[in-house]
Design an enzyme around this catalytic site. Sequence first.
Site, short mmCIF file in Angstrom:
data_model
loop_
_atom_site.label_atom_id
_atom_site.label_comp_id
_atom_site.label_asym_id
_atom_site.label_seq_id
_atom_site.Cartn_x
_atom_site.Cartn_y
_atom_site.Cartn_z
N LEU A 66 11.47 -43.11 32.72
CA LEU A 66 12.31 -42.84 31.55
C LEU A 66 13.35 -43.94 31.32
O LEU A 66 13.79 -44.18 30.21
CB LEU A 66 13.03 -41.50 31.80
CG LEU A 66 13.88 -40.93 30.69
CD1 LEU A 66 13.06 -40.62 29.46
CD2 LEU A 66 14.58 -39.66 31.19
N SER A 98 20.90 -26.13 34.07
CA SER A 98 20.71 -25.30 35.27
C SER A 98 21.87 -24.34 35.41
O SER A 98 23.00 -24.65 35.02
CB SER A 98 20.66 -26.24 36.48
OG SER A 98 20.75 -25.50 37.67
N TYR A 142 24.28 -33.34 42.14
CA TYR A 142 23.19 -32.88 41.26
C TYR A 142 23.76 -32.03 40.12
O TYR A 142 23.47 -32.26 38.94
CB TYR A 142 22.15 -32.08 42.05
CG TYR A 142 21.22 -31.31 41.13
CD1 TYR A 142 20.27 -31.97 40.37
CD2 TYR A 142 21.35 -29.92 40.98
CE1 TYR A 142 19.44 -31.26 39.49
CE2 TYR A 142 20.53 -29.22 40.11
CZ TYR A 142 19.59 -29.89 39.37
OH TYR A 142 18.78 -29.19 38.49
N LYS A 182 24.04 -32.48 35.74
CA LYS A 182 23.64 -31.51 34.71
C LYS A 182 24.81 -31.23 33.77
O LYS A 182 24.65 -31.16 32.55
CB LYS A 182 23.15 -30.21 35.36
CG LYS A 182 21.83 -30.37 36.09
CD LYS A 182 20.69 -30.56 35.10
CE LYS A 182 19.42 -31.02 35.74
NZ LYS A 182 18.38 -31.47 34.82
N ASN A 212 13.72 -24.91 48.07
CA ASN A 212 14.01 -23.58 47.55
C ASN A 212 13.38 -22.50 48.42
O ASN A 212 12.32 -22.69 49.02
CB ASN A 212 13.49 -23.45 46.11
CG ASN A 212 14.27 -24.34 45.16
OD1 ASN A 212 13.73 -25.28 44.60
ND2 ASN A 212 15.53 -24.06 45.01
P1 NAD Z 1 9.94 -31.40 39.28
O1 NAD Z 1 10.48 -32.36 40.26
O2 NAD Z 1 8.73 -30.62 39.63
O3 NAD Z 1 9.68 -32.14 37.88
C1 NAD Z 1 10.49 -33.20 37.42
C2 NAD Z 1 9.55 -34.31 36.98
O4 NAD Z 1 10.33 -35.40 36.46
C3 NAD Z 1 8.71 -34.86 38.13
O5 NAD Z 1 7.35 -34.82 37.75
C4 NAD Z 1 9.21 -36.29 38.30
O6 NAD Z 1 8.18 -37.16 38.71
C5 NAD Z 1 9.72 -36.61 36.91
N1 NAD Z 1 10.77 -37.64 36.86
C6 NAD Z 1 11.94 -37.65 37.53
N2 NAD Z 1 12.62 -38.76 37.19
C7 NAD Z 1 11.88 -39.45 36.28
C8 NAD Z 1 12.07 -40.65 35.56
N3 NAD Z 1 13.15 -41.42 35.71
N4 NAD Z 1 11.10 -41.04 34.69
C9 NAD Z 1 9.99 -40.28 34.51
N5 NAD Z 1 9.76 -39.15 35.19
C10 NAD Z 1 10.70 -38.73 36.05
O7 NAD Z 1 11.15 -30.40 38.91
P2 NAD Z 1 11.14 -29.07 38.04
O8 NAD Z 1 11.43 -27.95 38.95
O9 NAD Z 1 9.95 -29.04 37.16
O10 NAD Z 1 12.45 -29.32 37.19
C11 NAD Z 1 12.42 -29.84 35.87
C12 NAD Z 1 13.85 -29.95 35.37
O11 NAD Z 1 14.48 -28.67 35.45
C13 NAD Z 1 14.72 -30.91 36.17
O12 NAD Z 1 15.56 -31.60 35.27
C14 NAD Z 1 15.53 -29.98 37.06
O13 NAD Z 1 16.77 -30.55 37.39
C15 NAD Z 1 15.70 -28.77 36.17
N6 NAD Z 1 15.91 -27.51 36.90
C16 NAD Z 1 15.03 -27.10 37.86
C17 NAD Z 1 15.24 -25.91 38.54
C18 NAD Z 1 14.32 -25.45 39.65
O14 NAD Z 1 14.75 -24.65 40.49
N7 NAD Z 1 13.07 -25.88 39.68
C19 NAD Z 1 16.35 -25.13 38.24
C20 NAD Z 1 17.22 -25.55 37.24
C21 NAD Z 1 16.99 -26.75 36.58
C1 WQD Z 2 18.05 -18.98 46.98
C2 WQD Z 2 18.62 -18.04 48.04
C3 WQD Z 2 19.80 -19.21 49.77
C4 WQD Z 2 16.30 -21.35 51.27
C5 WQD Z 2 18.94 -24.03 43.82
C6 WQD Z 2 19.81 -25.11 43.23
C7 WQD Z 2 20.03 -24.86 41.77
C8 WQD Z 2 18.68 -24.69 41.04
C9 WQD Z 2 17.80 -23.69 41.71
C10 WQD Z 2 18.03 -26.77 40.11
C11 WQD Z 2 20.01 -18.40 48.48
C12 WQD Z 2 18.56 -18.56 50.32
C13 WQD Z 2 17.16 -20.55 50.56
C14 WQD Z 2 15.98 -21.02 52.61
C15 WQD Z 2 17.38 -19.09 52.43
N1 WQD Z 2 17.94 -25.92 41.01
N2 WQD Z 2 17.70 -19.43 51.13
N3 WQD Z 2 16.54 -19.90 53.14
O1 WQD Z 2 20.47 -22.23 45.91
O2 WQD Z 2 20.06 -20.43 44.19
O3 WQD Z 2 19.56 -22.75 43.64
O4 WQD Z 2 17.69 -24.01 43.11
O5 WQD Z 2 18.79 -26.81 39.19
O6 WQD Z 2 20.74 -25.94 41.30
O7 WQD Z 2 21.07 -25.08 43.92
O8 WQD Z 2 18.10 -21.57 45.23
O9 WQD Z 2 16.01 -21.19 46.45
O10 WQD Z 2 17.71 -22.78 47.44
O11 WQD Z 2 18.19 -20.32 47.41
O12 WQD Z 2 17.88 -18.07 52.96
O13 WQD Z 2 15.21 -21.72 53.30
O14 WQD Z 2 17.81 -18.16 49.21
O15 WQD Z 2 20.87 -19.12 50.67
O16 WQD Z 2 20.69 -17.20 48.76
P1 WQD Z 2 19.66 -21.72 44.81
P2 WQD Z 2 17.42 -21.55 46.66
#
Ligand code: NAD
Ligand code: WQD
Length: 339
Positions: free
Chosen positions: A59, A124, A148, A152, A198
């Site tokens: 990107l 997020s 992180y 956001k 996670n």
């Molecule tokens: P993911 O890592 O599976 O997907 C992100 C994708 O972005 C990957 O395929 C990676 O290769 C690509 N990427 C990263 N940097 C890039 C760059 N500079 N250029 C091109 N591609 C790039 O993650 P996800 O779980 O699908 O998350 C997607 C979005 O949602 C992220 O922005 C993440 O921060 C946000 N988000 C995820 C969660 C979660 O728990 N999964 C929660 C809240 C927010």
């Molecule tokens: C869930 C619960 C842990 C792992 C994170 C990011 C957040 C968002 C989503 C991107 C909590 C417990 C976890 C383990 C455990 N991502 N846990 N053993 O912390 O709610 O959110 O992912 O934006 O920004 O912080 O998710 O799945 O890590 O934890 O007991 O091995 O499970 O303490 O209560 P979290 P998580």
Amino acid sequence: MTILVTGGAGYIGSHTCVELLNNGYKLVVLDKLINSKLESINRVKKITGKDFIFEHIDLLDKKALERIFSDHKIDAVVHFAGLKAVGESVIKPLDYYRNNVTGTIVLCEVMQQFDVKNLVVSSSATVYGTAKQMPISEDAPLGVTNPYGRTKLMVEEILRDIYTSDNNWSIALLRYFNPFGAHKSGQIGEDPNGMPNNLTTYITQVGIGRLNEVRIFGNDYPTKDGTGIRDYIHIIDLAKGHLKALNNVLNSNGIEAYNLGTGRGYSVLEVIKTFEKTAGISIPYKVVGRRPGDVAVSYADPSKAKRELGWEAEKNLEEMCRDSWNWQKDNLYGYLNKK
Ligand code: NAD
Ligand code: WQD
């Protein structure tokens, strides 16, 4: 309508691509494949029976991005590309600021250059930090506790400034709670590189024997069984939330944040027990100390998304466990498996 999807090979991106394709959108997908594999793109094509262009680019490569916008008439962008591991962001903050913040700035510069001002962005629930009131609504105070989360929050603030400078933009900031589950086909699902961060990915990998046991981070929280409570949302519900947000963005101007959650919280122990029952297997676990930075409870007030987007989550925790297990047991090594 042609939609550019950044990070479309990743977990949330790939599931959202399926929903967008099934609803008649044409796609151009870009991904650097740093936390994903090309195979997810092949499987999205297989599931939907639809073809689209995939660009293996960074990107941050502005020239490559300009070429994409000049080769295709892009109507809107759904922006997932980013790094997402909280712990890693503490160790490598500059990588996170460069990738997540600068990446979004480069994207917006090119969008502006090509007069494309419709944008759906991954934010997020992490932007709420340690929220004092449950459920969390979009007007709750914001505050973050790690780099992180700060990327956001910065992206949200940058996008608000862009909208203030030019009211032709239309932007949805989607604040996800805890995504879980997989597509019902079992063809696509979460496949992180390296150790999972996670809880949900940890459980499925213990389920297949890739990891030995789940470590529960604390059982002394002020919750019903002492373990942390989160709002788990099925990945398909989440993907459908993007579809609704995109339709709204294409038909209005403004910038709005939406919680995408179910409004219901489950404890770590409840998730493990439900998974065991649904998958019919046992998940060994042990209780260890709290993980620094964790909050006791977090769940959404999703009423704004229902009111303004006509979206609400439909799937329950059993379906999340069933679909995740269905994906993981047939893809022991994720997309490296032949299937
Ligand atoms: P993911 O890592 O599976 O997907 C992100 C994708 O972005 C990957 O395929 C990676 O290769 C690509 N990427 C990263 N940097 C890039 C760059 N500079 N250029 C091109 N591609 C790039 O993650 P996800 O779980 O699908 O998350 C997607 C979005 O949602 C992220 O922005 C993440 O921060 C946000 N988000 C995820 C969660 C979660 O728990 N999964 C929660 C809240 C927010
Ligand atoms: C869930 C619960 C842990 C792992 C994170 C990011 C957040 C968002 C989503 C991107 C909590 C417990 C976890 C383990 C455990 N991502 N846990 N053993 O912390 O709610 O959110 O992912 O934006 O920004 O912080 O998710 O799945 O890590 O934890 O007991 O091995 O499970 O303490 O209560 P979290 P998580």
